[in-house]
Design a protein around this motif. Structure first.
Motif, short mmCIF file in Angstrom:
data_model
loop_
_atom_site.label_atom_id
_atom_site.label_comp_id
_atom_site.label_asym_id
_atom_site.label_seq_id
_atom_site.Cartn_x
_atom_site.Cartn_y
_atom_site.Cartn_z
N MET A 1 -44.17 16.29 2.49
CA MET A 1 -44.92 17.50 2.73
C MET A 1 -43.99 18.55 3.29
SD MET A 1 -47.97 17.63 5.53
CE MET A 1 -47.28 16.19 6.31
N SER A 2 -43.93 19.71 2.63
CA SER A 2 -42.99 20.71 3.07
C SER A 2 -43.65 21.93 3.73
CB SER A 2 -42.12 21.16 1.90
OG SER A 2 -42.92 21.62 0.84
N THR A 3 -44.90 22.19 3.41
CA THR A 3 -45.59 23.31 4.04
C THR A 3 -47.01 22.90 4.44
OG1 THR A 3 -46.69 24.25 2.09
CG2 THR A 3 -44.39 24.88 2.44
N LEU A 4 -47.62 23.76 5.21
CA LEU A 4 -49.02 23.58 5.61
C LEU A 4 -49.90 23.36 4.39
CD1 LEU A 4 -51.30 23.91 7.82
CD2 LEU A 4 -51.33 26.30 7.13
N TYR A 5 -49.62 24.09 3.32
CA TYR A 5 -50.48 24.07 2.15
C TYR A 5 -50.34 22.80 1.30
CZ TYR A 5 -51.24 28.89 3.48
OH TYR A 5 -51.56 30.02 4.18
N ASP A 6 -49.39 21.93 1.64
CA ASP A 6 -49.23 20.66 0.93
C ASP A 6 -50.09 19.56 1.53
OD1 ASP A 6 -47.31 21.72 -0.82
OD2 ASP A 6 -45.71 21.37 0.64
N ILE A 7 -50.78 19.84 2.62
CA ILE A 7 -51.52 18.80 3.35
C ILE A 7 -52.87 18.53 2.69
CG2 ILE A 7 -52.56 18.18 5.57
CD1 ILE A 7 -50.37 19.93 6.89
N PRO A 8 -53.10 17.27 2.30
CA PRO A 8 -54.39 16.91 1.70
C PRO A 8 -55.47 16.74 2.78
CG PRO A 8 -52.98 14.97 1.81
CD PRO A 8 -52.17 16.14 2.34
N LEU A 9 -56.70 17.00 2.39
CA LEU A 9 -57.85 16.90 3.29
C LEU A 9 -58.98 16.16 2.59
CD1 LEU A 9 -57.93 20.64 4.46
CD2 LEU A 9 -56.89 18.73 5.68
N VAL A 10 -59.94 15.69 3.37
CA VAL A 10 -61.16 15.10 2.82
C VAL A 10 -62.34 15.75 3.54
CG1 VAL A 10 -62.51 12.99 2.51
CG2 VAL A 10 -60.01 12.91 2.33
N LEU A 11 -63.25 16.33 2.77
CA LEU A 11 -64.44 16.95 3.34
C LEU A 11 -65.39 15.89 3.88
CD1 LEU A 11 -64.91 19.60 0.56
CD2 LEU A 11 -64.61 20.13 2.99
N LEU A 12 -66.31 16.30 4.71
CA LEU A 12 -67.27 15.40 5.33
C LEU A 12 -68.06 14.60 4.29
CD1 LEU A 12 -68.16 14.63 8.20
CD2 LEU A 12 -69.88 16.42 8.07
N ASN A 13 -68.28 15.22 3.13
CA ASN A 13 -69.03 14.54 2.06
C ASN A 13 -68.16 13.63 1.20
OD1 ASN A 13 -67.61 16.25 0.39
ND2 ASN A 13 -69.38 17.49 -0.20
N GLY A 14 -66.87 13.49 1.57
CA GLY A 14 -65.98 12.60 0.85
C GLY A 14 -65.16 13.26 -0.25
#
Length: 159
Positions: free
Chosen positions: A1-14
């Motif tokens: 991961m090189s920038t903030l925008y490369d970070i994966p996320l998961v929403l509350l609904n999956g």
């Protein structure tokens, strides 16, 4: 991961998401909890979001159960609580560790960019806030004691 925008996320609904989904916006990242003395800040966060959303501002809520087990509910319970009690319409993500070895990459990144009081890195409690500008720079970190409405002027300056 090189920038903030490369970070994966998961929403509350999956559903999968990414910080890239918020590229170009002013972002307020907050670790939230449903059973905390600071929980009423949800109202202020929602108000701030509604006030500036059309100008490119977003609040991102990350439920965290690392402080006094104050977010012990399921994803469905968290969603219902936020909706029924505070009318939350900003994005809420899956439960997230903010400290320790299992800390989410987003929080590892945020803490590396903005230290807390007296240079501490760890998040001290629920409702710690990180403000990120449109270019993805973490511009400030605020403690649980900082009410969302106190951030309005800083948010405006970044829009």
């Amino acid at each position: 991961m090189s920038t903030l925008y490369d970070i994966p996320l998961v929403l509350l609904n999956g559903q999968s998401a990414s910080m890239a989904d918020f590229r170009g916006q002013v972002i307020l990242v907050v670790n939230v909890a449903s059973r905390c003395g600071f929980t009423p800040q949800y109202a202020g966060l929602q108000s701030l979001y509604l006030q500036y959303q059309a100008q490119g501002f977003v609040v991102l809520g990350f439920p965290c159960n690392q402080f006094g087990s104050q977010e012990s509910g399921s994803e469905d319970e968290i969603a219902e609580f936020c909706s029924l009690n505070y009318g939350v319409s900003f994005p809420i993500f899956a439960k997230t560790d903010v400290n320790g070895e299992a800390a989410h990459p987003l929080y590892q990144y945020l803490k590396s960019q903005q230290s807390g009081f007296l240079g501490t890195e760890n998040i001290k409690w629920n409702f710690t806030k990180f403000l990120i500008d449109r270019e993805g720079r973490v511009v400030s970190r605020h403690s649980s004691m900082t009410k969302p409405e106190e951030l309005a002027q800083e948010v405006e300056s970044l829009l």
